[in-house]
Design a protein around this motif. Structure first.
Motif, PDB file in Angstrom:
ATOM      1  N   TRP A   4     -18.943   9.745 -15.176  1.00  0.00           N
ATOM      2  CA  TRP A   4     -19.366  10.854 -14.638  1.00  0.00           C
ATOM      3  C   TRP A   4     -20.224  11.238 -13.683  1.00  0.00           C
ATOM      4  O   TRP A   4     -20.391  12.210 -13.111  1.00  0.00           O
ATOM      5  CB  TRP A   4     -19.500  11.682 -15.960  1.00  0.00           C
ATOM      6  CG  TRP A   4     -18.258  11.806 -16.963  1.00  0.00           C
ATOM      7  CD1 TRP A   4     -17.325  10.907 -16.936  1.00  0.00           C
ATOM      8  CD2 TRP A   4     -17.759  13.188 -17.449  1.00  0.00           C
ATOM      9  NE1 TRP A   4     -16.331  11.544 -17.936  1.00  0.00           N
ATOM     10  CE2 TRP A   4     -16.480  12.847 -18.054  1.00  0.00           C
ATOM     11  CE3 TRP A   4     -18.298  14.373 -17.385  1.00  0.00           C
ATOM     12  CZ2 TRP A   4     -15.758  13.659 -19.003  1.00  0.00           C
ATOM     13  CZ3 TRP A   4     -17.749  15.292 -18.340  1.00  0.00           C
ATOM     14  CH2 TRP A   4     -16.514  14.925 -19.105  1.00  0.00           C
ATOM     15  N   GLU A   5     -21.217  10.107 -13.647  1.00  0.00           N
ATOM     16  CA  GLU A   5     -22.229  10.557 -12.751  1.00  0.00           C
ATOM     17  C   GLU A   5     -22.472   9.456 -11.669  1.00  0.00           C
ATOM     18  O   GLU A   5     -22.346   8.369 -11.898  1.00  0.00           O
ATOM     19  CB  GLU A   5     -23.463  10.492 -13.704  1.00  0.00           C
ATOM     20  CG  GLU A   5     -23.658  11.905 -14.447  1.00  0.00           C
ATOM     21  CD  GLU A   5     -25.021  12.222 -14.917  1.00  0.00           C
ATOM     22  OE1 GLU A   5     -25.964  11.666 -14.245  1.00  0.00           O
ATOM     23  OE2 GLU A   5     -25.241  12.496 -16.061  1.00  0.00           O
ATOM     24  N   GLY A   6     -23.131  10.138 -10.431  1.00  0.00           N
ATOM     25  CA  GLY A   6     -23.457   9.176  -9.506  1.00  0.00           C
ATOM     26  C   GLY A   6     -22.483   8.347  -8.652  1.00  0.00           C
ATOM     27  O   GLY A   6     -22.824   7.533  -8.056  1.00  0.00           O
ATOM     28  N   VAL A   7     -21.195   8.923  -9.068  1.00  0.00           N
ATOM     29  CA  VAL A   7     -20.075   8.119  -8.309  1.00  0.00           C
ATOM     30  C   VAL A   7     -19.935   8.997  -6.960  1.00  0.00           C
ATOM     31  O   VAL A   7     -19.640  10.211  -7.123  1.00  0.00           O
ATOM     32  CB  VAL A   7     -18.805   8.137  -9.161  1.00  0.00           C
ATOM     33  CG1 VAL A   7     -17.658   7.753  -8.243  1.00  0.00           C
ATOM     34  CG2 VAL A   7     -19.320   7.118 -10.220  1.00  0.00           C
ATOM     35  N   ASP A   8     -19.820   8.395  -5.761  1.00  0.00           N
ATOM     36  CA  ASP A   8     -19.709   9.169  -4.469  1.00  0.00           C
ATOM     37  C   ASP A   8     -18.462   8.479  -3.929  1.00  0.00           C
ATOM     38  O   ASP A   8     -18.556   7.405  -3.262  1.00  0.00           O
ATOM     39  CB  ASP A   8     -20.739   8.814  -3.591  1.00  0.00           C
ATOM     40  CG  ASP A   8     -21.043   9.950  -2.761  1.00  0.00           C
ATOM     41  OD1 ASP A   8     -19.845  10.746  -2.599  1.00  0.00           O
ATOM     42  OD2 ASP A   8     -21.966   9.982  -2.065  1.00  0.00           O
ATOM     43  N   VAL A   9     -16.997   8.960  -4.124  1.00  0.00           N
ATOM     44  CA  VAL A   9     -16.176   8.778  -3.271  1.00  0.00           C
ATOM     45  C   VAL A   9     -15.594   9.804  -2.354  1.00  0.00           C
ATOM     46  O   VAL A   9     -14.916  10.811  -2.585  1.00  0.00           O
ATOM     47  CB  VAL A   9     -14.917   8.438  -4.274  1.00  0.00           C
ATOM     48  CG1 VAL A   9     -13.739   7.657  -3.394  1.00  0.00           C
ATOM     49  CG2 VAL A   9     -15.047   7.482  -5.242  1.00  0.00           C
ATOM     50  N   LYS A  10     -16.171   9.576  -1.228  1.00  0.00           N
ATOM     51  CA  LYS A  10     -15.824  10.765  -0.160  1.00  0.00           C
ATOM     52  C   LYS A  10     -14.473  10.338   0.433  1.00  0.00           C
ATOM     53  O   LYS A  10     -13.953   9.575   0.552  1.00  0.00           O
ATOM     54  CB  LYS A  10     -16.638  10.583   1.209  1.00  0.00           C
ATOM     55  CG  LYS A  10     -17.973  11.082   0.769  1.00  0.00           C
ATOM     56  CD  LYS A  10     -19.086  11.323   1.861  1.00  0.00           C
ATOM     57  CE  LYS A  10     -20.504  11.739   1.487  1.00  0.00           C
ATOM     58  NZ  LYS A  10     -21.282  11.168   2.150  1.00  0.00           N
ATOM     59  N   GLY A  11     -13.758  11.471   0.946  1.00  0.00           N
ATOM     60  CA  GLY A  11     -12.604  11.330   1.672  1.00  0.00           C
ATOM     61  C   GLY A  11     -11.254  11.490   0.414  1.00  0.00           C
ATOM     62  O   GLY A  11     -11.231  11.768  -0.709  1.00  0.00           O
ATOM     63  N   GLU A  12     -10.110  10.892   1.366  1.00  0.00           N
ATOM     64  CA  GLU A  12      -8.989  11.002   0.619  1.00  0.00           C
ATOM     65  C   GLU A  12      -8.719  10.128  -0.612  1.00  0.00           C
ATOM     66  O   GLU A  12      -7.822  10.233  -1.305  1.00  0.00           O
ATOM     67  CB  GLU A  12      -7.974  10.453   1.996  1.00  0.00           C
ATOM     68  CG  GLU A  12      -7.708  11.507   2.848  1.00  0.00           C
ATOM     69  CD  GLU A  12      -6.848  12.814   2.572  1.00  0.00           C
ATOM     70  OE1 GLU A  12      -5.747  12.732   2.051  1.00  0.00           O
ATOM     71  OE2 GLU A  12      -7.490  13.878   2.619  1.00  0.00           O
ATOM     72  N   ALA A  13      -9.509   9.246  -0.812  1.00  0.00           N
ATOM     73  CA  ALA A  13      -9.288   8.141  -1.870  1.00  0.00           C
ATOM     74  C   ALA A  13      -9.436   8.979  -2.984  1.00  0.00           C
ATOM     75  O   ALA A  13      -8.786   8.356  -3.949  1.00  0.00           O
ATOM     76  CB  ALA A  13     -10.130   6.974  -1.821  1.00  0.00           C
ATOM     77  N   LEU A  14     -10.042   9.934  -3.262  1.00  0.00           N
ATOM     78  CA  LEU A  14     -10.222  10.596  -4.542  1.00  0.00           C
ATOM     79  C   LEU A  14      -9.714  12.285  -4.389  1.00  0.00           C
ATOM     80  O   LEU A  14     -10.390  13.044  -3.713  1.00  0.00           O
ATOM     81  CB  LEU A  14     -11.563  10.550  -5.041  1.00  0.00           C
ATOM     82  CG  LEU A  14     -11.867  11.352  -6.414  1.00  0.00           C
ATOM     83  CD1 LEU A  14     -10.743  10.950  -7.360  1.00  0.00           C
ATOM     84  CD2 LEU A  14     -13.159  11.397  -6.569  1.00  0.00           C
ATOM     85  N   SER A  15      -8.620  12.551  -4.920  1.00  0.00           N
ATOM     86  CA  SER A  15      -8.144  13.972  -4.604  1.00  0.00           C
ATOM     87  C   SER A  15      -7.943  14.515  -6.109  1.00  0.00           C
ATOM     88  O   SER A  15      -7.707  15.756  -6.069  1.00  0.00           O
ATOM     89  CB  SER A  15      -7.065  13.712  -3.882  1.00  0.00           C
ATOM     90  OG  SER A  15      -7.012  13.409  -2.773  1.00  0.00           O
ATOM     91  N   LEU A  16      -8.095  13.871  -6.970  1.00  0.00           N
ATOM     92  CA  LEU A  16      -7.850  14.601  -8.440  1.00  0.00           C
ATOM     93  C   LEU A  16      -8.476  13.921  -9.338  1.00  0.00           C
ATOM     94  O   LEU A  16      -8.835  12.644  -9.629  1.00  0.00           O
ATOM     95  CB  LEU A  16      -6.113  14.164  -8.805  1.00  0.00           C
ATOM     96  CG  LEU A  16      -5.887  14.327 -10.242  1.00  0.00           C
ATOM     97  CD1 LEU A  16      -5.781  16.075 -10.474  1.00  0.00           C
ATOM     98  CD2 LEU A  16      -4.507  13.773 -10.630  1.00  0.00           C
TER      99      LEU A  16
END
Ligand code: SF4
Length: 494
Positions: A367-379
């Motif tokens: 839940w914390e400290g995860v950073d996925v910018k852009g399209e790979a994470l949309s939901l």
């Protein structure tokens, strides 16, 4: 290689002059800006308070980033913890020192071996791989008292043997000091409980910890702040609940601290949607996880994978994992499924980013400290509102304390805490001005309970919906204004 207060020989070390740890500390003491994690900061506070040493330079400004974690971390440092791991390490080091520096004294390795055995026996009293229990529950366990006394007496015996040999080598002297400190800590753990503290035991796969935790760090933290003329700045995206900082201030004793929120640079209304599906069963009923997976499937298909599914328990996470694999096979959905625990967190995230259409199932630690910018994470799908389990020994003692003082622990503590955790989970979704995504909270209490409104009003101001078709349209990039999104969801109107 580790250097701890327990194993570092300091000035007696023959490598003292070339030691890179001491060199790093020296550089830190001379620096104008030092960047450290919260743990190191509190370790420094603790060592200064004990008059032992200084790790960090005196400074005139302290800035805490991710400051929502401070109450938890401060609780660890202002409380006391003894681990069976420390006993095993002591036993190991004492045996090594005996071989090196006092081969003629057989009683020492024997005493170390006895400590090793009794400590392992103590761990075996707990069949569970993990768990946290208050002391009174632990005392009821068959064999606990006897095993605890056996380990504690073995430690006392080792202290006596080490004392008799301590003069023979710095390593023996250091082991003796460690053993004395551990024995004192064990004795303290058995003494009457200090006011406003809770005693509890935590089991890990290989170790046990014995903990005394203050129910509030407000007083000690306030004392730290008042004791030094410094500016203290606490920043985080998740310190307030609906713009109100009272919960956070109270936890750290910062009652007079000025506080402010700044608007996010993200256009949440355009970039994100909060989706609360209809017809979900109550979260503690059997079949709840099945319902979560069933509701999430069409949304995962619409987002073409690219999803985090976050669970409040490992059991639910594993159940959802097998249900999802079955469903993907049945419906011929091609998305790779990643599960927390299969690889390290960093490796899993790297795979998630590289795959570009994966579905990752995780529990609280994601839940914390995860950073996925852009399209790979949309939901981001969240199964339940993250109320901490009320049988947790520290939480349950805090709840009792607040309720006994005439307060309402649910509204004053559990709810704000859950809101802050949920905001962290929600924060995984939009990390950039170009990100778009849906936050799906499956728990029907978000709508059905009076406190639900306070929760969703605390989340970033996303477009809100209860209608699956609107969510699918969001992913199909149809203009949402045309769909008049939100009209069919009066429960989610301000
Ligand atoms: S001073 Fe010696 S014992 Fe301490 S960290 Fe350095 S090398 Fe290790």
């Amino acid at each position: 290689v580790t250097s701890s207060r327990e194993n570092c020989l300091g000035g007696d070390c023959p490598h003292h002059k070339q030691c890179f740890v001491l060199e790093a500390r020296k550089k830190a003491l001379e620096a104008d800006i030092v960047v450290v994690n919260h743990h190191l900061f509190f370790a420094d506070v603790w060592l200064r308070d004990e008059g032992v040493a200084e790790l960090l330079p005196a400074c005139n400004t302290v800035i805490f980033d991710e400051a929502h974690q401070l109450p938890e971390t401060a609780g660890l440092f202002f409380g006391e913890t003894i681990s069976t791991g420390q006993l095993l390490e002591l036993a190991r080091d004492a045996r090594l020192e005996a071989v090196q520096s006092c081969k003629d004294y057989a009683a020492l390795p024997e005493a170390a071996l006895k400590l090793d055995k009794t400590t392992r026996d103590l761990r075996l009293i707990f069949a569970e791989d993990g768990g946290r229990w208050p002391l009174d529950k632990v005392r009821d366990r068959k064999g606990f008292e006897a095993a605890f006394i056996a380990a504690s007496s073995a430690l006392d015996e080792l202290v006596a043997h080490l004392e008799s040999q301590a003069q023979r080598a710095p390593g023996l002297e250091s082991c003796w000091q460690r053993s004395r400190e551990l024995a004192a800590a064990f004795e303290k753990w058995q003494a009457p409980l200090p006011a406003e503290c809770v005693r509890w035991v935590e089991a890990f796969s290989q170790a046990l910890t014995f903990n005394t935790t203050p129910l509030s760090v407000a007083d000690v933290f306030k004392k730290q702040i008042e004791g030094s003329a410094r500016a203290w700045i606490f920043t985080s995206a998740t310190l307030s609940v609906k713009g109100d900082f009272a919960h956070y201030r109270k936890q750290l004793g910062l009652l007079d601290a000025p506080s402010a929120s700044w608007e996010s640079p993200f256009d949440y209304d355009r970039q994100a949607m909060l989706y609360s599906p209809l017809n979900m069963p109550e979260p503690n009923t059997p079949g709840y996880t099945q319902a979560v997976v069933k509701a999430a499937l069409p949304v995962i298909a619409a987002s073409q994978g690219r999803a985090f599914l976050l669970f409040t328990s490992l059991r639910a996470m594993r159940e959802a994992h097998s249900l999802l694999l079955e469903a993907f096979e049945r419906d011929s959905l091609p998305y790779p499924v990643l599960l927390q625990g299969e690889q390290s967190r960093t490796e899993l995230l790297e795979r998630f980013r590289t795959l570009g259409n994966a579905v990752l199932l995780g529990s609280q630690s994601f839940w914390e400290g995860v950073d996925v910018k852009g399209e790979a994470l949309s939901l981001v799908v969240i199964d339940k509102l993250p109320f901490a389990p009320p049988d947790d020994p520290v939480l349950s003692a805090r709840i009792n304390q607040i309720n006994e003082a005439g307060g309402n622990a649910f509204m004053e503590y559990q709810l704000p805490h859950a809101v802050i955790t949920l905001k962290q989970g929600a924060g995984r979704l939009i990390r950039d001005e170009a990100d778009r995504g849906v936050l799906m909270i499956c728990d029907p209490r978000l709508i059905g309970k009076p406190y639900g409104r306070r929760i969703w009003q605390s989340l970033p101001p996303m477009r809100r919906s209860r209608v699956e078709a609107e969510v699918l349209a969001f992913f199909a990039a149809e203009p949402l204004a045309d769909l008049q999104a939100g009209r069919a969801s009066p429960e989610l109107q301000e």
